[in-house]
Design a protein around this motif. Structure first.
Motif, mmCIF file in Angstrom:
data_model
loop_
_atom_site.group_PDB
_atom_site.id
_atom_site.type_symbol
_atom_site.label_atom_id
_atom_site.label_comp_id
_atom_site.label_asym_id
_atom_site.label_seq_id
_atom_site.Cartn_x
_atom_site.Cartn_y
_atom_site.Cartn_z
ATOM 1 N N GLY A 272 -3.360 1.617 9.975
ATOM 2 C CA GLY A 272 -4.128 2.260 8.913
ATOM 3 C C GLY A 272 -3.904 3.755 8.808
ATOM 4 O O GLY A 272 -4.031 4.328 7.727
ATOM 5 N N VAL A 273 -3.545 4.386 9.927
ATOM 6 C CA VAL A 273 -3.333 5.838 9.907
ATOM 7 C C VAL A 273 -2.181 6.218 8.970
ATOM 8 O O VAL A 273 -2.155 7.334 8.444
ATOM 9 C CB VAL A 273 -3.072 6.363 11.344
ATOM 10 C CG1 VAL A 273 -1.722 5.890 11.869
ATOM 11 C CG2 VAL A 273 -3.185 7.872 11.398
ATOM 12 N N LEU A 274 -1.245 5.311 8.747
ATOM 13 C CA LEU A 274 -0.114 5.601 7.864
ATOM 14 C C LEU A 274 -0.543 5.686 6.401
ATOM 15 O O LEU A 274 0.195 6.216 5.567
ATOM 16 C CB LEU A 274 0.971 4.525 8.013
ATOM 17 C CG LEU A 274 1.606 4.382 9.393
ATOM 18 C CD1 LEU A 274 2.684 3.307 9.366
ATOM 19 C CD2 LEU A 274 2.196 5.703 9.866
ATOM 20 N N THR A 275 -1.721 5.167 6.090
ATOM 21 C CA THR A 275 -2.202 5.166 4.703
ATOM 22 C C THR A 275 -3.364 6.139 4.515
ATOM 23 O O THR A 275 -4.053 6.080 3.499
ATOM 24 C CB THR A 275 -2.659 3.749 4.296
ATOM 25 O OG1 THR A 275 -3.859 3.400 5.014
ATOM 26 C CG2 THR A 275 -1.593 2.709 4.578
ATOM 27 N N LEU A 276 -3.553 7.029 5.468
ATOM 28 C CA LEU A 276 -4.720 7.912 5.426
ATOM 29 C C LEU A 276 -4.784 8.714 4.126
ATOM 30 O O LEU A 276 -5.851 8.892 3.538
ATOM 31 C CB LEU A 276 -4.696 8.858 6.626
ATOM 32 C CG LEU A 276 -5.983 9.630 6.896
ATOM 33 C CD1 LEU A 276 -7.114 8.681 7.282
ATOM 34 C CD2 LEU A 276 -5.775 10.660 8.001
ATOM 35 N N MET A 277 -3.628 9.199 3.653
ATOM 36 C CA MET A 277 -3.588 9.999 2.426
ATOM 37 C C MET A 277 -3.038 9.186 1.263
ATOM 38 O O MET A 277 -2.470 9.744 0.314
ATOM 39 C CB MET A 277 -2.739 11.244 2.655
ATOM 40 C CG MET A 277 -3.258 12.150 3.757
ATOM 41 S SD MET A 277 -4.946 12.716 3.461
ATOM 42 C CE MET A 277 -4.692 13.780 2.052
ATOM 43 N N SER A 278 -3.196 7.888 1.325
ATOM 44 C CA SER A 278 -2.653 6.981 0.316
ATOM 45 C C SER A 278 -3.052 7.357 -1.105
ATOM 46 O O SER A 278 -2.204 7.500 -1.990
ATOM 47 C CB SER A 278 -3.115 5.549 0.627
ATOM 48 O OG SER A 278 -2.788 4.658 -0.408
ATOM 49 N N LEU B 26 0.836 -1.202 0.000
ATOM 50 C CA LEU B 26 0.000 0.000 0.000
ATOM 51 C C LEU B 26 0.872 1.253 0.000
ATOM 52 O O LEU B 26 1.941 1.279 0.610
ATOM 53 C CB LEU B 26 -0.912 0.020 1.212
ATOM 54 C CG LEU B 26 -2.277 -0.669 1.040
ATOM 55 C CD1 LEU B 26 -2.094 -2.175 0.970
ATOM 56 C CD2 LEU B 26 -3.219 -0.306 2.161
ATOM 57 N N MET B 27 0.376 2.271 -0.689
ATOM 58 C CA MET B 27 1.022 3.573 -0.648
ATOM 59 C C MET B 27 0.745 4.230 0.696
ATOM 60 O O MET B 27 -0.391 4.280 1.160
ATOM 61 C CB MET B 27 0.485 4.446 -1.779
ATOM 62 C CG MET B 27 1.079 5.835 -1.831
ATOM 63 S SD MET B 27 2.766 5.872 -2.434
ATOM 64 C CE MET B 27 2.497 5.587 -4.197
ATOM 65 N N GLN B 28 1.796 4.710 1.343
ATOM 66 C CA GLN B 28 1.646 5.426 2.601
ATOM 67 C C GLN B 28 1.466 6.923 2.355
ATOM 68 O O GLN B 28 1.696 7.419 1.255
ATOM 69 C CB GLN B 28 2.877 5.211 3.486
ATOM 70 C CG GLN B 28 3.133 3.771 3.876
ATOM 71 C CD GLN B 28 4.293 3.655 4.840
ATOM 72 O OE1 GLN B 28 4.130 3.834 6.050
ATOM 73 N NE2 GLN B 28 5.468 3.356 4.312
ATOM 74 N N SER B 29 1.120 7.623 3.409
ATOM 75 C CA SER B 29 0.942 9.071 3.302
ATOM 76 C C SER B 29 2.253 9.785 3.001
ATOM 77 O O SER B 29 2.247 10.902 2.486
ATOM 78 C CB SER B 29 0.347 9.627 4.604
ATOM 79 O OG SER B 29 -0.936 9.078 4.833
ATOM 80 N N ASN B 30 3.384 9.144 3.312
ATOM 81 C CA ASN B 30 4.689 9.744 3.030
ATOM 82 C C ASN B 30 5.227 9.321 1.663
ATOM 83 O O ASN B 30 6.392 9.566 1.349
ATOM 84 C CB ASN B 30 5.689 9.393 4.125
ATOM 85 C CG ASN B 30 6.005 7.904 4.186
ATOM 86 O OD1 ASN B 30 5.492 7.111 3.397
ATOM 87 N ND2 ASN B 30 6.839 7.512 5.129
ATOM 88 N N SER B 31 4.388 8.672 0.862
ATOM 89 C CA SER B 31 4.682 8.183 -0.500
ATOM 90 C C SER B 31 5.545 6.930 -0.518
ATOM 91 O O SER B 31 5.899 6.443 -1.591
ATOM 92 C CB SER B 31 5.331 9.275 -1.371
ATOM 93 O OG SER B 31 6.706 9.448 -1.069
ATOM 94 N N GLY B 32 5.860 6.371 0.641
ATOM 95 C CA GLY B 32 6.560 5.094 0.683
ATOM 96 C C GLY B 32 5.566 3.942 0.596
ATOM 97 O O GLY B 32 4.355 4.156 0.463
ATOM 98 N N LEU B 33 6.080 2.722 0.659
ATOM 99 C CA LEU B 33 5.225 1.541 0.577
ATOM 100 C C LEU B 33 5.240 0.777 1.891
ATOM 101 O O LEU B 33 6.234 0.768 2.610
ATOM 102 C CB LEU B 33 5.699 0.613 -0.551
ATOM 103 C CG LEU B 33 5.678 1.167 -1.969
ATOM 104 C CD1 LEU B 33 6.219 0.132 -2.952
ATOM 105 C CD2 LEU B 33 4.269 1.577 -2.366
ATOM 106 N N ILE B 34 4.128 0.143 2.182
ATOM 107 C CA ILE B 34 4.008 -0.696 3.366
ATOM 108 C C ILE B 34 3.257 -1.965 2.980
ATOM 109 O O ILE B 34 2.271 -1.915 2.235
ATOM 110 C CB ILE B 34 3.287 0.056 4.509
ATOM 111 C CG1 ILE B 34 3.225 -0.807 5.770
ATOM 112 C CG2 ILE B 34 1.884 0.481 4.086
ATOM 113 C CD1 ILE B 34 2.682 -0.066 6.979
ATOM 114 N N ALA B 35 3.733 -3.115 3.433
ATOM 115 C CA ALA B 35 3.073 -4.381 3.136
ATOM 116 C C ALA B 35 1.696 -4.416 3.799
ATOM 117 O O ALA B 35 1.503 -3.873 4.891
ATOM 118 C CB ALA B 35 3.925 -5.547 3.626
ATOM 119 N N SER B 36 0.755 -5.058 3.134
ATOM 120 C CA SER B 36 -0.625 -5.066 3.637
ATOM 121 C C SER B 36 -0.721 -5.668 5.030
ATOM 122 O O SER B 36 -1.530 -5.225 5.849
ATOM 123 C CB SER B 36 -1.529 -5.836 2.667
ATOM 124 O OG SER B 36 -1.099 -7.187 2.543
#
Length: 276
Positions: free
Chosen positions: A261-267, A244-254
């Motif tokens: 989930g807060v890390l993907t708020l602005m995904s 998943l795209m994170q809010s900081n434009s990095g990636l995180i495994a599902s």
């Protein structure tokens, strides 16, 4: 997330973004340096169906995918529409109003009609516990473990689905938070539990409290969505991770995003900005 972590043998990489109206997909075939796109209607309330429909437009065999990168507005929509999980907050006795009080600064100082946003967790769903750690991490007051059964009764009485835990100075010493989280995970395995030290191990109580409250509010929605998506993908032959795209434009495994989930708020919005 390093690029080497997501590279495999297949040359086909796919990125997909779901929005409230449409689900957009782009594929990149490294062998022929070729791109392909697809656009299908989104499928609320189960947005994973839209992802599968888009993939069916471009794939005959899901095992051909090397990696699937995903941008989603599911957590953001849950927040904006106030359709997140029914959430409670556990905090140090005497600090139950921190979340509602927030900071004294006003975003629009001269707007006489300004009203602060309504907290995601109402005051009556905040449970205070006897415990105290100082700024150096020393325990001033041990956690009152006799209150844990009362906390469990409180959660059951109000049909709580998700619990945020934020104790004073737990960013230095998280032992009390960890003890409460372990108890709840053991006694209520279907309850989503998120202590602040696992999400935002930083100082300043309001910022940490509001972050973990947001995480508890939106993560169960994202977790449910990812469970359906990964199950559908596996059923069709996809054997790799979903990122998943994170809010900081990095990636995180599902599997990690399910509890953060807060890390993907602005995904979704961030993915569009990076792509442009």
């Amino acid at each position: 997330m390093r690029q080497s972590d997501i590279q495999g043998q297949s040359p086909l990489r796919i990125a997909v973004d779901i929005g409230g109206t449409f689900t957009d997909l782009v594929t990149y075939d490294a062998t022929g340096n070729a791109y392909q796109v697809a656009k299908v209607p989104s499928t609320p309330p189960d947005y994973s169906e839209g992802v599968i429909h888009a993939l069916n437009r471009v794939l005959k065999d899901f095992s051909d995918m090397e990696v699937l990168i995903h941008g989603t507005t599911a957590p953001l929509n849950a927040f904006l529409e106030r359709k997140g999980a029914r959430t409670a907050l556990v905090t140090t006795k005497g600090f139950g109003d921190v979340y509602k009080m927030g900071r004294g600064n006003r975003i629009r100082m001269y707007d006489l009609h300004y009203h602060a946003p309504v907290p995601l967790i109402p005051r009556y769903l905040i449970f205070e516990m006897d415990e105290r750690v100082d700024a150096k991490g020393s325990i001033i007051l041990p956690l009152e473990e006799d209150q844990l059964p009362k906390l469990l009764d409180f959660i059951r009485e109000y049909d709580i689905e998700s619990v945020a835990i934020c104790f004073i100075h737990s960013y230095v010493n998280p032992d009390h938070e960890a003890a409460v989280a372990d108890f709840l995970r053991r006694e209520a395995p279907n309850l989503f539990v998120t202590p602040s030290h696992e999400v935002c191990r930083e100082w300043r109580e309001y910022e940490r409290t509001s972050t973990v409250a947001m995480n508890a509010y939106v993560s169960p929605i994202l977790k449910n969505y990812l469970y359906k998506l990964t199950a559908n993908l596996a059923q069709r032959g996809y054997r790799h991770a979903v990122y998943l795209m994170q809010s900081n434009s990095g990636l995180i495994a599902s599997r990690e995003a399910e509890s953060r989930g807060v890390l993907t708020l602005m995904s979704g919005p961030v993915g569009g900005s990076v792509g442009s």
